[in-house]
Design a protein around this motif. Structure first.
Motif, PDB file in Angstrom:
ATOM      1  N   UNK A  69     -11.822  -7.313 -29.327  1.00 57.97           N
ATOM      2  CA  UNK A  69     -12.355  -6.118 -28.679  1.00 57.97           C
ATOM      3  C   UNK A  69     -13.738  -6.394 -28.102  1.00 57.97           C
ATOM      4  N   UNK A  70     -13.959  -5.924 -26.882  1.00 59.58           N
ATOM      5  CA  UNK A  70     -15.271  -6.030 -26.230  1.00 59.58           C
ATOM      6  C   UNK A  70     -15.870  -4.646 -26.094  1.00 59.58           C
ATOM      7  N   UNK A  71     -17.195  -4.582 -26.211  1.00 58.88           N
ATOM      8  CA  UNK A  71     -17.843  -3.270 -26.187  1.00 58.88           C
ATOM      9  C   UNK A  71     -19.279  -3.370 -25.691  1.00 58.88           C
ATOM     10  N   UNK A  83     -32.731 -14.598 -20.247  1.00 58.93           N
ATOM     11  CA  UNK A  83     -32.089 -15.701 -19.530  1.00 58.93           C
ATOM     12  C   UNK A  83     -30.615 -15.474 -19.226  1.00 58.93           C
ATOM     13  N   UNK A  84     -29.973 -14.467 -19.873  1.00 57.13           N
ATOM     14  CA  UNK A  84     -28.572 -14.227 -19.529  1.00 57.13           C
ATOM     15  C   UNK A  84     -28.134 -12.810 -19.884  1.00 57.13           C
ATOM     16  N   UNK A  85     -27.085 -12.389 -19.175  1.00 56.55           N
ATOM     17  CA  UNK A  85     -26.468 -11.074 -19.355  1.00 56.55           C
ATOM     18  C   UNK A  85     -25.039 -11.325 -19.814  1.00 56.55           C
ATOM     19  N   UNK A  86     -24.576 -10.569 -20.819  1.00 55.48           N
ATOM     20  CA  UNK A  86     -23.239 -10.823 -21.346  1.00 55.48           C
ATOM     21  C   UNK A  86     -22.525  -9.551 -21.791  1.00 55.48           C
ATOM     22  N   UNK A 136     -32.428  -4.344 -17.774  1.00 54.63           N
ATOM     23  CA  UNK A 136     -32.359  -3.316 -18.823  1.00 54.63           C
ATOM     24  C   UNK A 136     -31.609  -2.089 -18.301  1.00 54.63           C
ATOM     25  N   UNK A 137     -31.905  -1.674 -17.068  1.00 61.06           N
ATOM     26  CA  UNK A 137     -31.215  -0.526 -16.467  1.00 61.06           C
ATOM     27  C   UNK A 137     -29.722  -0.799 -16.330  1.00 61.06           C
ATOM     28  N   UNK A 142     -24.121   0.385 -18.194  1.00 61.33           N
ATOM     29  CA  UNK A 142     -22.775  -0.090 -18.545  1.00 61.33           C
ATOM     30  C   UNK A 142     -22.550  -0.126 -20.054  1.00 61.33           C
ATOM     31  N   UNK A 143     -23.326   0.670 -20.771  1.00 61.00           N
ATOM     32  CA  UNK A 143     -23.245   0.668 -22.233  1.00 61.00           C
ATOM     33  C   UNK A 143     -21.890   1.115 -22.759  1.00 61.00           C
TER      34      UNK A 143
END
Length: 195
Positions: A69-71, A83-86, A136-137, A142-143
């Motif tokens: 499951x991804x959340x 350094x990264x977005x995941x 951050x926005x 996409x929370x």
């Protein structure tokens, strides 16, 4: 010599959903959808003889298929720089069990222990040049991202070769997870990943 890592490949429909998130952050370098994966253990560059031992150790892992499951989204930072977005994967018991088996197998094959805590995720973008407030926005917006769970039925030994723009990842060997077999039934043979 290629760099190796052990990871879960993702089904195409999930990669498509992740790819729909890409865009809208100036300076971000988005990972191509074909490179999406969930790393179980980074190995790095090793000699051919040790790669054979790694393959043998991974082939000995027995685990059952499980839901993944991804959340929501998150960021990784180092020394105060993002350094990264995941996309975050939930730390389910069966996922942690498989990752632990991979770690144990690789140590038995002679690799040093992994020092970093396992944080299951799929990297969407490299963000060293992106503005922190935009990141951050984006994470906050996409929370509630929560695709349908997928069933993990195998894991792979991947190679990574650096290209001009991005690294190219290739599944070198596929290790199927097997459903519990009746007592005395032989396990299905494992297959090499298609070239």
């Amino acid at each position: 010599m290629p760099r190796l890592f052990v990871a879960l490949p993702l089904p195409e429909r999930l990669r498509d959903q992740f790819a729909e998130l890409a865009g809208g952050i100036p300076g971000a370098r988005w990972v191509p959808p074909e490179n999406y994966h969930l790393t179980l253990r980074f190995i790095g560059e090793i000699d051919g003889w040790q790669a054979d031992e790694v393959d043998e150790a991974l082939a000995g892992i027995r685990a059952r298929p499980f839901p993944l499951t991804f959340s929501g989204l998150d960021i990784f930072e180092k020394a105060g720089r993002i350094h990264s977005l995941h996309v975050k994967a939930e730390r389910g018991e069966r996922l942690l069990h498989l990752q632990s088996k991979v770690e144990t197998a690789l140590q038995r094959a002679g690799l040093p222990p992994e020092r970093r805590r396992f944080a299951p995720h799929v990297t969407l973008a490299r963000t060293e040049r992106a503005a922190p407030d935009k990141l951050i926005s984006f994470v906050q917006a996409h929370n509630l991202f929560r695709p349908e769970p997928v069933t993990v039925e195998h894991f792979c030994l991947f190679s990574s070769r650096l290209g001009k723009e991005q690294a190219h990842y290739e599944a070198e060997v596929d290790y199927p997870l097997s459903s519990p077999a009746p007592a005395g039934a032989p396990l299905p043979p494992r297959e090499a990943a298609p070239p």
